[in-house]
Design an enzyme around this catalytic site. Sequence first.
Site, mmCIF file in Angstrom:
data_model
loop_
_atom_site.group_PDB
_atom_site.id
_atom_site.type_symbol
_atom_site.label_atom_id
_atom_site.label_comp_id
_atom_site.label_asym_id
_atom_site.label_seq_id
_atom_site.Cartn_x
_atom_site.Cartn_y
_atom_site.Cartn_z
ATOM 1 N N LYS A 16 48.038 50.664 37.947
ATOM 2 C CA LYS A 16 46.992 50.608 38.963
ATOM 3 C C LYS A 16 46.867 51.910 39.755
ATOM 4 C CE LYS A 16 45.209 46.860 39.448
ATOM 5 N NZ LYS A 16 44.170 46.073 38.752
HETATM 6 C C1 LIG Z 1 51.045 43.527 37.145
HETATM 7 C C2 LIG Z 1 49.614 43.496 36.764
HETATM 8 N N1 LIG Z 1 49.305 43.133 35.528
HETATM 9 C C3 LIG Z 1 48.032 43.052 35.113
HETATM 10 C C4 LIG Z 1 46.979 43.326 35.966
HETATM 11 C C5 LIG Z 1 45.578 43.216 35.442
HETATM 12 O O1 LIG Z 1 44.945 44.446 35.337
HETATM 13 P P1 LIG Z 1 43.413 44.561 35.641
HETATM 14 O O2 LIG Z 1 43.224 44.233 37.106
HETATM 15 O O3 LIG Z 1 43.050 45.971 35.355
HETATM 16 O O4 LIG Z 1 42.681 43.582 34.790
HETATM 17 C C6 LIG Z 1 47.258 43.717 37.278
HETATM 18 C C7 LIG Z 1 46.174 43.947 38.219
HETATM 19 O O5 LIG Z 1 46.217 43.714 39.374
HETATM 20 C C8 LIG Z 1 48.605 43.806 37.696
HETATM 21 O O6 LIG Z 1 48.936 44.173 38.927
#
Ligand SMILES: Cc1ncc(COP(=O)(O)O)c(C=O)c1O
Length: 455
Positions: free
Chosen positions: A44
């Site tokens: 992120k």
């Molecule tokens: C640990 C984790 N995995 C997966 C995701 C999912 O990613 P995305 O928000 O880009 O779909 C996030 C997003 O907040 C996350 O913090």
Amino acid sequence: MNYYNNILETICNTPLVKINRITKDIPALVLAKVETTNPGNSIKDRMALKMIEDAEKDGRLKPGGTIIEGTSGNTGMGLAIASVIKGYKCIFTSTDKQSKEKFDALRAFGAEVVVCPTNVEPEDPASYYSVSSRLVNEVPNSWKPNQYDNPSNSQAHYETTGPEIWEQTDGKITHLVVGVGTGGTISGTAKFLKEKNPNIKILGIDTYGSVFKKYKETGIFDKNEIYPYITEGIGEDFLPENVDFNLIDHFEKVTDKDAAIMTRRIPREEGIFVGNSAGSAMAGLVQLKHLFKEGDVVVVIFHDHGTRYLGKMFNDDWMRDRGFLEDEKVTALKLIERHKDLRLVTAKEQMPVGEAVALMRKYNISQIPVVNEGGDFTGALNDTEVFATLIDKPELKAEPVKLFAKAPFPFVNVNTPLEEVSRLITKDNSAVLVKDMLGSAHIITRQDIIDALCR
Ligand SMILES: Cc1ncc(COP(=O)(O)O)c(C=O)c1O
């Protein structure tokens, strides 16, 4: 000299690592994009920086401003790191479902965290979405990135994650497996990759309790699909604009239990310490193994670091409380867990048997090992037999324990399975003994076996 001007320059260019053991039954090459080497230990960081820089460019974010966002932690971490370097303040709203460690990590960068209830509708004034919207109206010179609907989120992955994967696989990637939350990672990466090669299959990982899969397959936003779940970072109870359903070929749902178990397997089997959404994505990939053939190159994204889940998926008690460890093999070591810190009560051979009976009563135990002067286990006393003798001949209570002792309890080693321990506990032998790693002896009785079976 070779150095970066500040920590933000270290975001991106994360390694692609072959998965070897977990995927041994899959004929394809499976590669994990390990995002933990970003400074906030998650993918992120990429989109947090991009959202800030795009907002700076068009004036939505002004010098000295306050960034307010609803975040489960990782986006907050990226925003907080960038804010330290760029001179912004941060206020984050999150839910009480998230790991406490995530909040503490945000606070380490000087951010303020407001914790809101999980089990309320997004429109509820107490929800973390609503609280962050309200704060934006109240705090002067503030800006809400809104990672769910902000196009800079997907764009970051279009500009960085997609090209990195394309280059690292030399354009040979055939499948991308990604846990979907805001949708930024999957949509941005998929857009870049599909522009390069429209045949690449994009597989989104969803959770039970989330709306994505049904919406993709039927076009129906079904509120009945929504219920609280444990998996972190994946799934939503609404449709973020960053999820581009046209780019995603298939959604696969993974249960909380399967995700948690796989989260624990990744460090143990691959040496890669990653979080719960990596576990979910890897479990989804294994569920979909029928899709992958020899010559395929499957890339799975590991979003964040395992340290954030030490109190959860990496904690045995937490796992056991949720029934996620039910396949765990129960051994003699596990059977003594509840009383391993207590000293074993024994009776000396020369002790008057009346005293040994008093000891059994005091500690509320039905059997007691007998030891000689040297501390060797030479026998065992059983309350029913001793009571029967003493009722007939109470005068025997002054006689030494040695006269009444039966054969000593057998020893097992710490790894002896429950089934074998229970076979040794019979009408004639009411307990077994085990020495722990420090060499101290402990007793296992019928009660310990019953407790383990009824857990
Ligand atoms: C640990 C984790 N995995 C997966 C995701 C999912 O990613 P995305 O928000 O880009 O779909 C996030 C997003 O907040 C996350 O913090």
